[in-house]
Motif scaffolding. Structure first.
Motif, PDB file in Angstrom:
ATOM      1  N   THR A 111      -7.764  13.017  -2.035  1.00 22.27           N
ATOM      2  CA  THR A 111      -7.979  14.155  -1.139  1.00 22.27           C
ATOM      3  C   THR A 111      -9.098  13.884  -0.145  1.00 22.27           C
ATOM      4  O   THR A 111      -9.034  14.312   1.021  1.00 22.27           O
ATOM      5  CB  THR A 111      -8.313  15.420  -1.961  1.00 22.27           C
ATOM      6  N   HIS A 112     -10.127  13.149  -0.587  1.00 23.94           N
ATOM      7  CA  HIS A 112     -11.284  12.886   0.270  1.00 23.94           C
ATOM      8  C   HIS A 112     -11.184  11.548   1.006  1.00 23.94           C
ATOM      9  O   HIS A 112     -12.062  11.217   1.805  1.00 23.94           O
ATOM     10  CB  HIS A 112     -12.570  12.919  -0.556  1.00 23.94           C
ATOM     11  N   ALA A 113     -10.137  10.791   0.748  1.00 22.94           N
ATOM     12  CA  ALA A 113     -10.008   9.475   1.372  1.00 22.94           C
ATOM     13  C   ALA A 113      -9.436   9.584   2.775  1.00 22.94           C
ATOM     14  O   ALA A 113      -8.770  10.568   3.134  1.00 22.94           O
ATOM     15  CB  ALA A 113      -9.108   8.579   0.516  1.00 22.94           C
ATOM     16  N   ASP A 114      -9.674   8.547   3.553  1.00 22.41           N
ATOM     17  CA  ASP A 114      -9.073   8.412   4.866  1.00 22.41           C
ATOM     18  C   ASP A 114      -7.557   8.344   4.733  1.00 22.41           C
ATOM     19  O   ASP A 114      -7.034   7.887   3.709  1.00 22.41           O
ATOM     20  CB  ASP A 114      -9.621   7.137   5.525  1.00 22.41           C
ATOM     21  N   ALA A 115      -6.849   8.785   5.764  1.00 31.76           N
ATOM     22  CA  ALA A 115      -5.386   8.795   5.721  1.00 31.76           C
ATOM     23  C   ALA A 115      -4.799   7.399   5.543  1.00 31.76           C
ATOM     24  O   ALA A 115      -3.671   7.252   5.063  1.00 31.76           O
ATOM     25  CB  ALA A 115      -4.834   9.432   6.994  1.00 31.76           C
ATOM     26  N   THR A 159       0.801  -1.215   0.000  1.00 30.58           N
ATOM     27  CA  THR A 159       0.000   0.000   0.000  1.00 30.58           C
ATOM     28  C   THR A 159       0.835   1.265   0.000  1.00 30.58           C
ATOM     29  O   THR A 159       0.329   2.339  -0.244  1.00 30.58           O
ATOM     30  CB  THR A 159      -0.927   0.029   1.239  1.00 30.58           C
ATOM     31  N   GLY A 160       2.096   1.176   0.313  1.00 28.24           N
ATOM     32  CA  GLY A 160       2.926   2.366   0.347  1.00 28.24           C
ATOM     33  C   GLY A 160       3.002   2.929   1.746  1.00 28.24           C
ATOM     34  O   GLY A 160       2.233   2.566   2.633  1.00 28.24           O
ATOM     35  N   PRO A 161       3.957   3.848   2.003  1.00 29.42           N
ATOM     36  CA  PRO A 161       4.152   4.407   3.338  1.00 29.42           C
ATOM     37  C   PRO A 161       2.898   5.072   3.871  1.00 29.42           C
ATOM     38  O   PRO A 161       2.268   5.886   3.202  1.00 29.42           O
ATOM     39  CB  PRO A 161       5.270   5.431   3.102  1.00 29.42           C
ATOM     40  N   GLY A 162       2.526   4.723   5.091  1.00 28.61           N
ATOM     41  CA  GLY A 162       1.402   5.369   5.757  1.00 28.61           C
ATOM     42  C   GLY A 162       0.036   4.846   5.378  1.00 28.61           C
ATOM     43  O   GLY A 162      -0.965   5.282   5.915  1.00 28.61           O
ATOM     44  N   HIS A 163      -0.035   3.913   4.431  1.00 29.16           N
ATOM     45  CA  HIS A 163      -1.327   3.389   3.996  1.00 29.16           C
ATOM     46  C   HIS A 163      -1.484   1.932   4.419  1.00 29.16           C
ATOM     47  O   HIS A 163      -0.569   1.137   4.273  1.00 29.16           O
ATOM     48  CB  HIS A 163      -1.478   3.496   2.466  1.00 29.16           C
ATOM     49  N   ILE A 206      -7.194  11.204 -15.689  1.00 32.35           N
ATOM     50  CA  ILE A 206      -7.124  10.062 -14.769  1.00 32.35           C
ATOM     51  C   ILE A 206      -6.442  10.479 -13.475  1.00 32.35           C
ATOM     52  O   ILE A 206      -6.919  10.171 -12.377  1.00 32.35           O
ATOM     53  CB  ILE A 206      -6.373   8.888 -15.425  1.00 32.35           C
ATOM     54  N   GLU A 207      -5.344  11.211 -13.599  1.00 32.12           N
ATOM     55  CA  GLU A 207      -4.627  11.677 -12.407  1.00 32.12           C
ATOM     56  C   GLU A 207      -5.450  12.665 -11.604  1.00 32.12           C
ATOM     57  O   GLU A 207      -5.426  12.652 -10.373  1.00 32.12           O
ATOM     58  CB  GLU A 207      -3.294  12.304 -12.812  1.00 32.12           C
ATOM     59  N   ARG A 208      -6.199  13.519 -12.295  1.00 31.06           N
ATOM     60  CA  ARG A 208      -7.044  14.487 -11.584  1.00 31.06           C
ATOM     61  C   ARG A 208      -8.110  13.779 -10.754  1.00 31.06           C
ATOM     62  O   ARG A 208      -8.371  14.139  -9.600  1.00 31.06           O
ATOM     63  CB  ARG A 208      -7.707  15.444 -12.585  1.00 31.06           C
ATOM     64  N   ARG A 209      -8.700  12.739 -11.336  1.00 30.94           N
ATOM     65  CA  ARG A 209      -9.725  11.996 -10.597  1.00 30.94           C
ATOM     66  C   ARG A 209      -9.107  11.236  -9.431  1.00 30.94           C
ATOM     67  O   ARG A 209      -9.697  11.167  -8.347  1.00 30.94           O
ATOM     68  CB  ARG A 209     -10.476  11.063 -11.549  1.00 30.94           C
ATOM     69  N   ARG A 210      -7.921  10.683  -9.640  1.00 28.26           N
ATOM     70  CA  ARG A 210      -7.253  10.001  -8.527  1.00 28.26           C
ATOM     71  C   ARG A 210      -6.960  10.990  -7.399  1.00 28.26           C
ATOM     72  O   ARG A 210      -7.186  10.688  -6.226  1.00 28.26           O
ATOM     73  CB  ARG A 210      -5.956   9.353  -9.007  1.00 28.26           C
ATOM     74  N   LYS A 257     -16.716   6.549   0.442  1.00 28.34           N
ATOM     75  CA  LYS A 257     -16.927   6.426   1.883  1.00 28.34           C
ATOM     76  C   LYS A 257     -17.632   5.122   2.241  1.00 28.34           C
ATOM     77  O   LYS A 257     -17.384   4.557   3.319  1.00 28.34           O
ATOM     78  CB  LYS A 257     -17.720   7.634   2.395  1.00 28.34           C
ATOM     79  N   THR A 258     -18.505   4.624   1.347  1.00 26.06           N
ATOM     80  CA  THR A 258     -19.115   3.317   1.587  1.00 26.06           C
ATOM     81  C   THR A 258     -18.053   2.231   1.595  1.00 26.06           C
ATOM     82  O   THR A 258     -18.047   1.344   2.458  1.00 26.06           O
ATOM     83  CB  THR A 258     -20.180   3.013   0.521  1.00 26.06           C
ATOM     84  N   ALA A 259     -17.137   2.291   0.637  1.00 25.68           N
ATOM     85  CA  ALA A 259     -16.050   1.302   0.589  1.00 25.68           C
ATOM     86  C   ALA A 259     -15.210   1.366   1.856  1.00 25.68           C
ATOM     87  O   ALA A 259     -14.838   0.325   2.431  1.00 25.68           O
ATOM     88  CB  ALA A 259     -15.181   1.544  -0.644  1.00 25.68           C
ATOM     89  N   GLU A 260     -14.910   2.556   2.323  1.00 25.99           N
ATOM     90  CA  GLU A 260     -14.097   2.702   3.538  1.00 25.99           C
ATOM     91  C   GLU A 260     -14.845   2.195   4.774  1.00 25.99           C
ATOM     92  O   GLU A 260     -14.241   1.564   5.655  1.00 25.99           O
ATOM     93  CB  GLU A 260     -13.677   4.152   3.720  1.00 25.99           C
ATOM     94  N   ILE A 261     -16.135   2.460   4.841  1.00 27.07           N
ATOM     95  CA  ILE A 261     -16.926   1.965   5.973  1.00 27.07           C
ATOM     96  C   ILE A 261     -16.933   0.437   5.992  1.00 27.07           C
ATOM     97  O   ILE A 261     -16.781  -0.191   7.046  1.00 27.07           O
ATOM     98  CB  ILE A 261     -18.367   2.525   5.921  1.00 27.07           C
ATOM     99  N   LEU A 262     -17.120  -0.172   4.828  1.00 24.12           N
ATOM    100  CA  LEU A 262     -17.113  -1.632   4.763  1.00 24.12           C
ATOM    101  C   LEU A 262     -15.769  -2.185   5.232  1.00 24.12           C
ATOM    102  O   LEU A 262     -15.712  -3.182   5.973  1.00 24.12           O
ATOM    103  CB  LEU A 262     -17.410  -2.092   3.342  1.00 24.12           C
ATOM    104  N   LEU A 263     -14.675  -1.550   4.835  1.00 26.45           N
ATOM    105  CA  LEU A 263     -13.358  -1.993   5.281  1.00 26.45           C
ATOM    106  C   LEU A 263     -13.188  -1.779   6.781  1.00 26.45           C
ATOM    107  O   LEU A 263     -12.644  -2.641   7.488  1.00 26.45           O
ATOM    108  CB  LEU A 263     -12.267  -1.252   4.510  1.00 26.45           C
TER     109      LEU A 263
END
Length: 250
Positions: free
Chosen positions: A37-41, A3-7, A28-32, A223-229
């Motif tokens: 930006t809105h994802a959990d740390a 996942t890379g550092p911190g993930h 593609i990069e803009r959407r990523r 956010k649904t994906a993150e909640i499920l995780l």
């Protein structure tokens, strides 16, 4: 899983078009970046283009044509250690097929955003690029059991690709149609029925202008994906059983 550092986990956002050939790798990069930006740390986002398909999904033909590439893309991500997947289209194409094919949670933006809207008001409207979406979305909403809460589905008269390119009059068209959903149809929650529309970053300005909740399918899916995780949940195998092994005859 790398996942890379911190993930601690990574979510694969599967595009439904060969985006580099439609709008370029910068989009593609803009959407990523928007998702990250809105994802959990703890979350790393990876956006993957479809191997082939139409420039956008605006019909059942378009959805069927790209479905094998959606399944293949998310199966590959799961095999590489992805924690969860998102089908990058409000229509949730191939969602059931992907859930049959992988064990990681896979989220559909349409399903996620509609379920969120039901918690924010009594009646919701969907803002779609074109009026043809009415015929496509209505059966899905009936199958979800939420058709009675639907106020309307209205097209804003701008194609998906033009929305992605930020057509000059897109915002004015969206505001005009949104006001009709509220004033004529009785909606008290709006759902953006297009990922390109949601990636414009206009959800909060639109909500402030109208004075009611506006749901972004991009953020609802993330956010649904993150909640499920966070909760250690995935789809039930009894609902989406793994298909039996058999040869594929090309």
């Amino acid at each position: 899983m790398t996942t890379g550092p911190g993930h601690e986990r990574w979510i694969c956002y599967q595009l439904v078009a060969p985006m580099e050939r439609v709008l370029g790798t910068a989009e593609i990069e803009r959407r990523r970046d928007f998702l990250q930006t809105h994802a959990d740390a703890r979350t790393r986002i990876e956006v993957r283009s479809a191997a082939a398909g139409y420039p956008s999904i605006e019909s059942e033909r378009d959805a069927v044509a790209v479905s094998p590439h959606i399944v293949a893309g998310l199966r590959e991500a799961a095999a590489q250690g992805a924690s969860a997947g998102i089908v990058g289209c409000f229509s949730d194409p191939a969602l059931d097929a992907v859930r049959e094919s992988v064990r990681m949670p896979v989220v559909g933006p349409g399903q996620s955003s509609v379920m969120l809207a039901l918690q924010l008001g009594e009646r919701f409207s969907i803002l779609s690029p074109l009026d043809s979406a009415v015929k496509r979305h209505t059966p899905r909403l009936r199958a979800m059991g939420v058709a009675e809460r639907l106020a309307s589905i209205r097209g804003v008269g701008v194609s998906v690709v033009d929305l992605a390119r930020r057509a000059n009059d897109a915002m004015d068209r969206i505001v005009t149609v949104a006001q009709r959903c509220v004033e004529e149809d009785g909606a008290d929650v709006l759902v953006m029925g297009c990922m390109s529309m949601a990636f414009m970053g206009i959800v909060r300005p639109l909500a402030d202008r109208l004075g009611l909740p506006v749901v972004s399918p991009v953020l609802a899916a993330l956010k649904t994906a993150e909640i499920l995780l966070d909760m250690g949940l995935s789809h039930a195998r009894t609902a989406w059983p793994e298909p039996p092994e058999k040869p594929y005859l090309a």
